[in-house]
Scaffold this active site. Structure first.
Site, mmCIF file in Angstrom:
data_model
loop_
_atom_site.group_PDB
_atom_site.id
_atom_site.type_symbol
_atom_site.label_atom_id
_atom_site.label_comp_id
_atom_site.label_asym_id
_atom_site.label_seq_id
_atom_site.Cartn_x
_atom_site.Cartn_y
_atom_site.Cartn_z
ATOM 1 N N ILE A 83 0.826 -1.210 0.000
ATOM 2 C CA ILE A 83 0.000 0.000 0.000
ATOM 3 C C ILE A 83 0.863 1.264 0.000
ATOM 4 O O ILE A 83 0.405 2.346 0.357
ATOM 5 C CB ILE A 83 -0.968 0.010 1.208
ATOM 6 N N ARG A 86 15.319 -5.099 13.852
ATOM 7 C CA ARG A 86 16.214 -4.939 12.706
ATOM 8 C C ARG A 86 15.545 -4.102 11.625
ATOM 9 O O ARG A 86 14.389 -4.339 11.270
ATOM 10 C CB ARG A 86 16.562 -6.325 12.149
ATOM 11 N N ILE A 87 16.258 -3.128 11.111
ATOM 12 C CA ILE A 87 15.738 -2.266 10.060
ATOM 13 C C ILE A 87 16.183 -2.822 8.710
ATOM 14 O O ILE A 87 17.377 -2.883 8.414
ATOM 15 C CB ILE A 87 16.219 -0.816 10.242
ATOM 16 N N GLY A 134 4.719 0.618 10.231
ATOM 17 C CA GLY A 134 3.645 1.366 9.590
ATOM 18 C C GLY A 134 2.865 2.266 10.530
ATOM 19 O O GLY A 134 2.357 3.304 10.117
ATOM 20 N N GLU A 135 2.767 1.875 11.803
ATOM 21 C CA GLU A 135 1.885 2.613 12.704
ATOM 22 C C GLU A 135 2.590 3.304 13.870
ATOM 23 O O GLU A 135 2.057 4.263 14.440
ATOM 24 C CB GLU A 135 0.805 1.655 13.224
ATOM 25 N N GLN A 176 8.326 5.517 6.200
ATOM 26 C CA GLN A 176 7.174 5.061 6.962
ATOM 27 C C GLN A 176 6.971 5.903 8.216
ATOM 28 O O GLN A 176 5.857 6.334 8.522
ATOM 29 C CB GLN A 176 7.362 3.591 7.352
ATOM 30 N N PRO A 181 16.749 1.395 5.716
ATOM 31 C CA PRO A 181 16.572 2.664 6.444
ATOM 32 C C PRO A 181 15.869 3.750 5.636
ATOM 33 O O PRO A 181 15.243 4.631 6.208
ATOM 34 C CB PRO A 181 18.015 3.075 6.796
#
Length: 741
Positions: free
Chosen positions: A468, A630-631, A706-707, A640, A634
């Site tokens: 999305i 863990r990213i 995402g949130e 996000q 980046p």
């Protein structure tokens, strides 16, 4: 060739298609003899349709049909047929079920014509006569009708109380009691909700739908229309934002499919921006908070009561008050969550549902309590820091919130904060700073993935998940490329297709942490198969080698103990006469996860400028530190969080869906009157990712992003406004009229 892709700032692999306009969305697919449907909406909130006269529309040359409750397809109209993956308890809304009107702007007819312009004009010719009855859309003046929520949608957790909060509040040294209001908000993604249903030559259907879950839309259509999977193929390769609005199949999908099936013609239905306000929103919520602390700032009691709206036909729930019970160390907690039924459509998950609402009120009240106790708000949070999850008394899988506090505070310059409100000025502006904690669940779902490797070294990995705008295409390609040691240019990731392996809805910040392990697993499976093939070659040097003893890099298999033993994947597949090498697998959460509290955390620091005369608020600076395991990338990760912070600013200062209680309709139902943050509202935002290792959460150690970006931001802005002005604003959004009262 670069092989260390996981953790690298790789550009979006789908970026070129999007900027060139080559990425197609649901309303952009063409088909032979495509016709167009336009939805007619009701003008009353409750009652019945007495007559619906479509004769004028049908008299126009090119109008194919007008569908309504009077002539819709005969269907099995029972609840089980309307189940979808994100459905709350109750009886779901059925378009055209009868002449009954349940909410304002309910779809009551679909005009289908040879052109969109004709269908839109014909829709204005539909004459409808109603019998209206009394309704209730007044949330604030109906609170006495609220009832305790007993059951809820999937993922809802009934709040748990502990200890004796009433006693603690009664005898506390410091007490804060406040009521907070959260208005309704609407998702307003750039892409309107649309469905294009193509009737194929073999009488099957290809459906291009705006959805966060192709399998959910497919199952919905199969259930309603009594079709098999082979007859309904749903695609959503690109989505122009959704934020939760695409979790449930919306009514344009039903209508487009019904019309296509009845007319045996391909049909497209696109909702208007006004109609986007008719099928779900972040619910209006009031929250009563009572917090108590000792004179030294130790929390001794929490009481958090929330009342949220739902529809008359479904019971939509959110985890609003639960955060107050788990975030800080407090022995006595009383939590209550109630629902209030209104004559409106059912609310719908919206970015960080429940968290964005509940954490806002709780973190604003925490700031007020800290200031009243004479304790620095950051020190207050550290003093009450929870070393284990408080609701369930579980250890955290990982928690680097203290590091978030320290790093963000140092970068922001929190130590220079003046605790006395209204002391700092810059020209006509009062300056203030505030901070808050952010928290969101870190989850993993079961996911299936498939991988195909061709002799030319091209890898195709597929999973029916969605993107999305979060970067799913990119991070999954990174995982696959690094795992098999291939250049990312040779990796393709396919998604958004119901013919691909099963995946859940894209929501809840669980896509990277769920699909990622599946991609890792399926590529690990391919490595096993490649090694087995290599070991079968005479004199290859790989006989008896274990997969952990082999390095996959630069399209090669290399023996770690003897680098001279190496073989290219292309040569291996050619020598073994392999036309394709495939593997499919399922990835699921480890049962041990249930023994831990699993969360993403953040620390948000904000500076505001408030015009002393006009009351305008400007968020001039934000520093947010996030601990999310863990990213993977980046660059996409920062995007996000940036998006979440911008939405937090928008939520705090502008967003509000205004309900006209006289008509039961949201009256600012367009982007001219529903205000969102724009470029002029967004200034300096710094995102910091704090190192965090988590070997429990999933094999990649990844948590969702995402949130978490939005949670905590409205509270930090609220707290900064207080520091600037000395005023506590408790009703979102913080518009100038509230500051000037």
């Amino acid at each position: 060739m670069k092989s260390g892709y996981i953790g690298a700032a790789v550009n979006r692999v789908d970026g070129y298609l999007k900027v060139r306009g080559e990425a197609k969305y649901a309303a952009e697919y063409q088909a032979e003899q495509l016709c167009y449907g336009v939805v007619v909406s009701s003008s009353i909130a409750k009652g019945k349709i007495k007559t619906l006269d479509a004769s004028k529309a049908l008299a126009l040359d090119g109008v194919l049909q007008v569908f309504s409750h009077e002539n819709r397809t005969s269907l099995p109209w029972f609840d089980r047929s309307y189940k979808d993956e994100d459905q709350p308890p109750g009886s779901p809304f059925r378009p055209f079920y009868s002449n009954e009107i349940q909410f304002n702007m309910q779809p009551i007819a679909l005009v289908v014509a040879e052109s969109f312009e004709l269908a839109r004009y014909a829709a204005t010719l539909i004459d409808v006569e109603y019998k209206a009855v009394d309704f209730n859309a007044d949330f604030l003046n109906s609170q006495e009708k609220a009832y305790e929520a007993k059951k809820g949608k999937s993922g809802w957790k009934p709040p748990k109380s502990r200890g004796n909060a009433s006693k603690a509040l009664k005898h506390a040294d410091v007490l804060v009691e406040a009521t907070y209001f959260h208005p309704a908000e609407h998702h307003n993604p750039l892409e309107l909700h649309a469905s294009t249903v193509v009737v194929e030559a073999d009488d099957t259907f290809t459906v291009y739908d705006k959805t966060q879950g192709v399998f959910n839309s497919q199952q919905y259509l199969m259930n309603i229309f009594g079709l098999s999977k082979a007859e309904v193929h749903v695609k959503a390769p690109y989505i122009g934002g959704a934020f939760g609005s695409g979790l449930r199949p919306q009514y344009q999908l039903f209508m487009a499919f019904m019309a296509a099936k009845a007319l045996k013609r391909s049909v497209r239905v696109v909702l208007t921006r006004q109609q986007m306000f008719s099928f779900g929103h972040r619910p209006m919520t009031t929250q009563q908070l009572s917090l108590a602390a000792s004179s030294k700032g130790k929390l001794v009691g929490i009481k958090h009561e929330a009342i949220a709206e739902t529809s008359q036909f479904e019971e939509y729930t959110e985890n609003v008050v639960n955060w107050s019970g788990m975030l800080y160390d407090c022995p006595d907690v009383d939590l209550s969550y109630k629902l209030l039924k209104l004559d409106t459509y059912t609310p719908l998950d919206m970015r960080a549902p429940g968290g964005a609402t509940g954490v806002y009120a709780f973190e604003a009240a925490i700031d007020e309590l800290a200031c009243k106790a004479g304790v620095d708000p950051l020190q207050f949070r550290l003093l009450n820091y929870a070393e284990q999850e408080q609701n369930e008394k579980l250890p955290f899988s990982s928690k680097e919130l203290k590091a978030c506090y320290a790093i963000a505070a140092d970068k922001f310059g929190w130590a220079r904060r003046n605790p006395i409100p209204g002391q700092l000025r810059e020209g006509d502006n009062l300056l203030g700073v505030g901070m808050a904690t952010g928290v969101w669940e870190a989850q993993q779902q079961q996911v299936m993935a498939k991988a195909k490797l061709s002799p030319d070294g091209q890898l195709v990995v597929s999973c029916g998940t969605a993107d999305i705008g979060t970067g799913t295409y990119t991070v999954m390609s990174q995982i696959a490329a690094e795992t098999l040691g291939l250049p990312i240019e040779d990796v393709s990731f396919l998604l958004g297709d119901s013919d691909l392996p099963m995946a859940p809805l894209q929501g809840g910040s669980w896509t990277a942490s769920s699909v990622g392990p599946a991609v890792l697993s399926v590529c690990e499976g391919l490595k096993e198969k490649l090694l087995k093939e290599a070991a079968g070659l005479p004199h290859s040097g790989f006989k008896g080698a274990k997969v952990e003893e082999v390095l996959f890099k630069d399209g090669m298999l290399c023996l770690k103990g003897d680098p001279s033993v190496q073989l290219s994947i292309a040569a291996l597949m050619k020598q073994r006469n392999l036309a394709i090498l495939e593997h499919q697998t399922a990835s699921m959460p480890d049962p041990k996860q249930s023994q831990y509290g699993k969360y993403t955390h953040s620390a948000v620091f904000v500076e505001v400028k408030v015009d002393a005369e006009l009351g305008n608020v400007q968020v001039s600076r934000v520093v947010v530190a996030v601990a999310a395991g863990r990213i993977l990338n980046p660059k996409t990760a920062r995007s996000q969080v940036l998006g979440g912070v911008v939405w937090g600013i928008s939520m705090a200062l502008e967003e509000e869906s205004v309900m006209d209680k006289q008509y039961g309709r949201f009256i600012n139902h367009d982007l001219a009157e529903y205000h969102v943050a724009v470029n002029a509202d967004v200034h300096d935002i710094e995102v910091i990712f704090v190192e965090e290792e988590d070997d429990v959460i999933n094999p990649l150690g990844v948590k969702g992003l995402g949130e978490i970006g939005i949670v905590g931001v409205p509270a930090a802005i609220s707290n900064a406004i207080y520091n600037a002005t000395g005023k506590r604003l408790r009703a979102l959004p913080f518009t100038l009229d509230k500051l000037l009262e």
